[in-house]
Scaffold this motif. Structure first.
Motif, PDB file in Angstrom:
ATOM      1  N   LEU A 228     105.086  12.470  18.145  1.00 26.43           N
ATOM      2  CA  LEU A 228     104.252  12.031  19.268  1.00 26.43           C
ATOM      3  C   LEU A 228     104.673  12.802  20.516  1.00 26.43           C
ATOM      4  CD1 LEU A 228     102.176  10.052  20.543  1.00 26.43           C
ATOM      5  CD2 LEU A 228     104.086   8.464  20.891  1.00 26.43           C
ATOM      6  N   LEU A 230     103.843  13.501  24.469  1.00 22.90           N
ATOM      7  CA  LEU A 230     103.129  13.056  25.668  1.00 22.90           C
ATOM      8  C   LEU A 230     103.291  14.108  26.750  1.00 22.90           C
ATOM      9  CD1 LEU A 230     104.319   9.365  25.551  1.00 22.90           C
ATOM     10  CD2 LEU A 230     102.173  10.329  24.688  1.00 22.90           C
ATOM     11  N   ARG A 231     102.156  14.504  27.319  1.00 26.71           N
ATOM     12  CA  ARG A 231     102.193  15.593  28.283  1.00 26.71           C
ATOM     13  C   ARG A 231     101.043  15.449  29.252  1.00 26.71           C
ATOM     14  NH1 ARG A 231     100.836  20.313  23.800  1.00 26.71           N
ATOM     15  NH2 ARG A 231      99.957  18.925  22.271  1.00 26.71           N
ATOM     16  N   ASP A 232     100.976  16.344  30.213  1.00 27.43           N
ATOM     17  CA  ASP A 232      99.987  16.220  31.274  1.00 27.43           C
ATOM     18  C   ASP A 232      98.623  16.799  30.926  1.00 27.43           C
ATOM     19  OD1 ASP A 232     101.311  14.675  33.129  1.00 27.43           O
ATOM     20  OD2 ASP A 232     102.399  16.371  33.963  1.00 27.43           O
ATOM     21  N   ARG A 233      98.488  17.408  29.786  1.00 30.00           N
ATOM     22  CA  ARG A 233      97.165  17.757  29.279  1.00 30.00           C
ATOM     23  C   ARG A 233      97.246  17.792  27.761  1.00 30.00           C
ATOM     24  NH1 ARG A 233      96.762  23.998  31.601  1.00 30.00           N
ATOM     25  NH2 ARG A 233      98.681  24.702  30.623  1.00 30.00           N
ATOM     26  N   ALA A 234      96.096  17.921  27.108  1.00 27.08           N
ATOM     27  CA  ALA A 234      96.062  17.681  25.671  1.00 27.08           C
ATOM     28  C   ALA A 234      96.676  18.799  24.839  1.00 27.08           C
ATOM     29  CB  ALA A 234      94.628  17.422  25.225  1.00 27.08           C
ATOM     30  N   SER A 235      96.851  19.969  25.445  1.00 28.28           N
ATOM     31  CA  SER A 235      97.417  21.084  24.701  1.00 28.28           C
ATOM     32  C   SER A 235      98.074  22.040  25.683  1.00 28.28           C
ATOM     33  CB  SER A 235      96.298  21.806  23.937  1.00 28.28           C
ATOM     34  OG  SER A 235      96.805  22.962  23.304  1.00 28.28           O
ATOM     35  N   TYR A 236      98.910  22.931  25.148  1.00 26.68           N
ATOM     36  CA  TYR A 236      99.528  23.977  25.957  1.00 26.68           C
ATOM     37  C   TYR A 236     100.229  23.411  27.205  1.00 26.68           C
ATOM     38  CZ  TYR A 236     100.167  28.713  27.727  1.00 26.68           C
ATOM     39  OH  TYR A 236     100.721  29.890  28.172  1.00 26.68           O
ATOM     40  N   ALA A 237     101.078  22.446  26.953  1.00 29.43           N
ATOM     41  CA  ALA A 237     101.912  21.911  28.027  1.00 29.43           C
ATOM     42  C   ALA A 237     103.201  21.426  27.381  1.00 29.43           C
ATOM     43  CB  ALA A 237     101.221  20.756  28.731  1.00 29.43           C
ATOM     44  N   PHE A 238     104.289  21.539  28.109  1.00 27.95           N
ATOM     45  CA  PHE A 238     105.558  21.047  27.595  1.00 27.95           C
ATOM     46  C   PHE A 238     105.564  19.532  27.650  1.00 27.95           C
ATOM     47  CE2 PHE A 238     106.308  25.431  28.603  1.00 27.95           C
ATOM     48  CZ  PHE A 238     106.960  25.849  27.449  1.00 27.95           C
ATOM     49  N   LEU A 240     106.441  15.790  28.413  1.00 31.04           N
ATOM     50  CA  LEU A 240     107.137  14.914  29.360  1.00 31.04           C
ATOM     51  C   LEU A 240     108.150  14.116  28.543  1.00 31.04           C
ATOM     52  CD1 LEU A 240     103.990  13.697  31.285  1.00 31.04           C
ATOM     53  CD2 LEU A 240     105.792  15.162  32.222  1.00 31.04           C
ATOM     54  N   LEU A 311     108.526   5.326  29.754  1.00 28.51           N
ATOM     55  CA  LEU A 311     107.602   6.029  28.854  1.00 28.51           C
ATOM     56  C   LEU A 311     108.270   6.349  27.513  1.00 28.51           C
ATOM     57  CD1 LEU A 311     104.763   7.326  28.585  1.00 28.51           C
ATOM     58  CD2 LEU A 311     105.813   9.475  29.332  1.00 28.51           C
TER      59      LEU A 311
END
Lengths: 330, 739
Positions: A228, A230-238, A240, A311
């Motif tokens: 799972l 969790l990040r600040d956008r649905a793809s291409y983000a590291f 959180l 979180l």
């Protein structure tokens, strides 16, 4: 980019020899190293290209596990039938990271050694102990939304950015390395370091050592697993916060449980002693909640990242529930 | 032969060039003597440079020169010489002018070398020492110093109307809230670049990333004291503008400076990180007070906006005009103050003022609708404005009701459970939100030229730009339709400063302004064709006027007598081998001044919010647009889609984070500055409602570049509230704010 010399190593021995000069570094996929060189964060004077050496295959081990050659790409690993079937957690974790283009270039060994994405590490105009030991940490009192809440120190609150490593930590992989002193293996949990007062060192690897392979033990938790992210956008983000969760169940009873957290520390975060307490218990939200609480005990927020403490606990519970409820397709 | 093009979804004329890589952008031009620049940026945000040590950098073989404030040539000193068509009031920034540092990442040196890599390496070796001064870049902390600028770049806030204080005091239902919108950076795909080709005669051909070649041309002419005709600016393709190319940026000035001094061709391209070193959408805080009756009639509205600007220019946007455009409210007070910070001057960014102002207004209105217990769409319809209250003028057209009707029907709005947190699927809370928007449909003076060859091939030109919006295509459609030609026989030229005068490509006014000029110039070609046609033997046109004619299918005929048509080829034969050539300039009709022209939008959004984890997914957007006559439904739809995608970014992702200890935006690359990716974008539907407008311009078309973005972020924010019962009043809405 500062000028550098370049050589191609034919085998591991040559690679180890060539990297032993001052300022030399290995380059494989280069997906992180080249970016860092362009913005002057890393300044190697010599690059040893290791893409021509062996260790480019995925093989069975005598112990029933799998040996991932260090130079296998992340994409080839994620889509390898053995990995997909026996270690789907690893496959999912890899595919949660980066983009298809990056995964096609990035190697498994390189994935372990990628650097933090801390804002200040990337900006040579701000102090950073990881980039320039002793200069100070800008993040502790600065913008730290993405940064660590566990295992931090006065000198660094960076996180390790990998998704793949979170799954490898949960699966209790072993890292095979070769150096001048010969070959050795490092349990995954001991591979990455906490920052302490030496945040410039990410891993317990000698400068002359090269990762040759990553060994997966036979147990792959292919029935009950979840990654799972969790990040600040649905793809291409590291991440959180990310959670690699794996369960071995006997009915509703927990036979074995693994939880590793990403995005919260300088290394994938494991707490085996807390996991051990859950063996034999019922796999219920309340049980998972207990584990989540134990994992985040002692967590510390630095302002912008305070939310990660809550979180992460919710994410652990959710990931374990997903792992438990997973309908495996035959 | 079908020659009806207006209203047809023609493919992009430039599509093939773009996807095959043939389209050349500013940094892709070459000259045999080309050298490369790299900019060194300031490490501090405020203070002065005490020393620049170039010795190590200069020693590198291949480094030609390093320009700094210490060795630069003499500059003209008048502010007006550095102002451009989009300058706010104030004193424009001059690169390498002196040792003063006024913002973080200010360009302080330009290295010119034989390769880009070498220039960048030499830049790393430039050693700068500073005397730092404490900078003020904390917006909240400096709110107390907010001021009303002596001159607004935007229109000044409309004067109050009615009696807002009294109406507010007596309103049965009141709401007071503040909304915050962060700074954002444009981040077009193509980084800003200029390639300056140094001619043998010392004349310059400049390939610049700009949304108006004549703006760059005039700027260079003034700043360097070069005759206008000695600077030729070209920008045939622009890899996204969004406003970042409205003002000439420092890469242009520095590249030209270097080319003139070195008498060589120079290319200078900024890095992605350097794209965060100049204009941005300003951080804005808006305080709203609303008063309404129990049954949802707005009685009073007050909006006080505070927005960031630099120390050297008073940048302002139309943040506070939207209540007067969108709502019927008889008592309104509006103020707009600026907060001066040690940053670069903010810069128009897609729907400047509208994106921020409509976001806050539409959230405040939504809150009021819940407070009086009304459906948020019904509340808006109940307070629907039938005139522009700011100017007290009727709209030139406004089919927003129809947009609501069609949008709501497509979305299924009537199935909405009004209670927040009432719709759920598994762990996903489902929310439906609505918002409305408007954007001015301005026409500016513009000129165009048409050349019709004896073979019937038409070339129309104007010095406008195509920033990805479809200018090449829609202008050709307008011209082809007017003269009854097949689309493939029409070419539109743009992006060259020698072409007829055009305004900047911005403000959603290009179709309205340049398109109308294209129509006008083609009508003059019609006149010439009529004259030629009258020379034909037994001409059926001897007594005809242009208005009596129809041009269609490569023929012309008297509309009343289509049987007696003549082919254009026959008519053109009368010109005896010489092409028809006409240039025309068109000003907006006087009559327009009696009206207020706006495009309108109604946007419906569905979100899914994870009840435990706070992750937000925008699962559906329906955007219904009243935008006048649609010239090309395909490129028009793309504009609205792009606006909707950006709206997702505004609502949930985009954030230039200022670390006020160092005075720098720390999210200065595309890893840390998030814009939506494919996986964020789910279902988006676009509806254009029929809207006839005989006032707005001769085409009846309204610009669509900005109307697509303005109501998306508030609709998302309102949907998030409906899903969760939690009102987040600070963008972007990230998952931590919903835990």
């Amino acid at each position: 980019m500062r000028p550098f010399t370049y050589s191609q190593a034919a085998d591991v021995e040559a690679a180890v020899r060539e990297v032993s000069t001052d300022g030399a570094r290995f380059i494989a996929g280069g997906t992180n190293l080249l970016d860092l060189m362009k913005i002057d964060v890393l300044r190697p004077s010599h690059l040893v290209d290791i893409t021509q050496i062996a260790h480019r295959s995925i093989d069975q081990t005598g112990e029933g596990g799998l040996l991932l050659g260090a130079l296998v790409t992340n994409a080839d690993t994620a889509y390898h039938p053995q990995v997909e079937q026996r270690y789907p957690l690893l496959s999912h974790a890899i595919l949660a990271g980066a983009t298809a283009q990056l995964r096609n270039m990035a190697t498994d060994g390189g994935n372990l050694l990628q650097r933090t994405r801390c804002y200040y590490f990337y900006d040579t105009h701000t102090p950073c102990n990881k980039r320039e030991p002793g200069s100070g940490c800008s993040a502790i009192k600065g913008y730290n939304r993405d940064l660590a809440i566990l295992g931090t120190s006065e000198s660094c609150i960076a996180t390790h950015p990998s998704d793949m490593c979170v799954a490898l930590a949960a699966l209790e992989a072993t890292v095979h390395v070769t150096g001048k002193a010969g070959e050795r293996t490092i349990p995954f949990q001991d591979f990455h370091r906490l920052p302490g007062d030496t945040p410039h060192l990410d891993a317990n690897l000698q400068p002359d050592e090269i990762i040759t392979a990553i060994e997966l033990p036979s147990k792959g938790f292919s029935q009950h697993y979840a990654y799972l992210k969790l990040r600040d956008r649905a793809s291409y983000a590291f991440a959180l916060v990310s959670v690699a969760a794996a369960l071995e169940l006997d009915g509703d009873t927990i036979k074995d449980i693994r939880v590793a957290l990403g995005g919260v520390a300088h290394k994938p975060w494991r707490l085996p002693e807390a996991e051990a307490l859950l063996k034999g218990q019922e796999a219920t939200p309340a049980t998972f909640q207990k584990l989540a609480k134990a994992y985040l005990q002692g967590a510390r927020g630095y302002g912008h990242n305070d939310f990660k403490i809550e979180l992460a606990q919710r994410a652990i519970v959710r990931a374990l529930l997903q792992a438990k409820e997973r309908k495996t397709t035959a | 032969m079908n020659t009806h093009h207006i209203g047809t979804p023609a493919n992009r004329k430039d599509g093939r060039e773009k996807v095959t890589g043939k389209a050349k952008y500013a940094a892709e031009y070459f000259a045999p003597d080309l050298v490369y620049g790299f900019v060194v940026n300031s490490a501090i945000a405020k203070g002065r440079i005490t020393g620049i040590d170039l010795s190590e950098a200069q020693q590198l073989p291949g480094v030609l020169h390093i320009f700094t404030h210490e060795n630069r040539p003499g500059y003209t000193w008048l502010d007006s010489h550095y102002q451009d068509e989009d300058s706010p009031p104030g004193s424009p920034f001059r690169p390498l002018y002196n040792n003063q540092i006024t913002f973080s990442m200010q360009p302080i040196a330009l290295v010119v070398a034989e390769s880009f890599e070498l220039a960048r390496y030499a830049g790393m070796l430039v050693k700068v020492t500073y005397e730092e001064e404490p900078q003020e870049t904390d917006f909240e902390k400096n709110l107390i110093h907010a001021y009303e600028p002596p001159n607004y770049k935007s229109s000044p806030p409309p004067k109050p109307w009615g009696n807002p204080e009294e109406a507010m005091a007596h309103a049965p239902v009141k709401l007071e809230q503040a909304y915050s919108h962060p700074a954002e950076h444009h981040n077009p795909m193509e980084m800003h670049a200029a390639t300056v080709i140094y001619g043998q005669d010392g004349k310059l051909t400049v390939y610049d990333k700009i949304q108006g070649v004549q703006n760059s041309q005039k700027y260079l002419s003034h700043a360097f004291g070069i005759p206008l005709q000695d600077v030729h600016v070209v920008s045939e393709y622009v890899g996204g503008g969004f406003g970042s190319g409205l003002r000439p940026q420092y890469q242009l000035f520095l590249a030209v400076l270097a080319a003139r001094e070195l008498k060589r061709s120079v290319r200078l391209m900024l890095t992605r990180q350097q794209m965060f070193s100049f204009g941005h959408r300003p951080k804005t805080v808006q305080r709203f007070a609303l008063g309404a009756t129990q049954d949802g009639k707005l009685q009073a509205l007050e909006q006080n906006a505070f927005a960031e600007t630099s120390r050297f220019e008073d940048y302002s946007e139309d943040v506070v005009i939207w209540p007067g455009v969108l709502y019927a409210c008889d008592n309104v007070k509006l103020t707009h103050k600026l907060v001066g910070l040690d940053v670069y001057t903010p810069l128009d960014m897609r729907a400047p003022g509208g994106t921020t102002g409509i976001y806050a207004l539409e959230c405040a209105i939504d809150e009021m609708a819940y407070q009086v217990g009304m459906d948020p769409m019904e509340f808006r319809l109940k307070n629907y404005s039938e005139k522009d209250y700011n100017k007290d003028k009727p709209f030139s057209s406004k089919e927003l009701r129809e947009a609501y009707r069609q949008g709501a029907a497509r979305f299924g709005w009537e199935k909405r459970n009004p209670a927040p947190r009432s719709m759920k699927e598994g762990h996903q809370l489902i929310g439906w939100g609505v918002a409305q928007g408007a954007w001015e449909a301005k026409q500016q003076e513009a000129a165009a030229k048409a050349v019709l060859t004896p073979e019937g091939k038409l070339t129309v030109s104007s010095a406008t730009a195509d920033i990805g919006t479809g200018t090449y295509t829609v202008m050709a459609q307008i011209a082809a339709e007017t003269l009854g030609l097949p689309l493939e026989d029409v070419t539109f030229k743009l992006g060259d400063s020698t072409l007829p005068k055009s305004p900047l490509e911005g403000g959603s006014w290009t179709v309205s302004s340049v398109g109308s000029a294209v129509k006008a110039v083609c009508e003059q070609v019609q006149e010439q064709l009529l004259k030629l046609a009258q020379k034909l033997e037994n001409s059926p046109f001897s007594n005809a006027k242009r208005e009596d004619l129809t041009f269609s299918g490569g023929r012309l005929f008297v509309t009343q007598a289509p049987a007696q048509s003549v082919s254009l080829a026959e008519v053109l034969a009368q010109a005896k081998g010489s092409p028809l050539e006409v240039e025309a300039s068109l000003k907006p009709a006087k009559e327009q001044q009696n009206y207020s022209p706006y495009a309108h939008s109604a946007t419906f959004v569905e979100v899914q919010v994870d009840e435990d984890l706070g992750t937000i997914k925008v699962t559906r957007i329906v955007s219904a647009i009243a935008g006048g006559r649609i010239i090309n439904p395909k490129t028009a739809r793309s504009q609205i889609l792009g606006g909707a995608v950006w709206g997702i970014g505004v609502a949930l992702e985009e954030h230039s984070v200022m670390d006020s200890r160092v005075g720098r935006f720390m999210t200065h690359d595309l890893d840390k500055y998030h814009v939506p990716v494919n996986a964020d974008v789910q279902q988006i539907e676009v509806i254009f409602v029929e809207e006839h407008d005989a006032i707005v311009n001769p085409l009846g078309a309204k610009g669509l570049g900005e109307i697509g973005i303005v109501s998306v972020a508030p609709a998302i924010a309102n949907a998030v509230f409906h899903a969760t019962g939690k009102r987040v009043r600070e963008l972007p809405i990230t998952l931590d704010k919903l835990l």
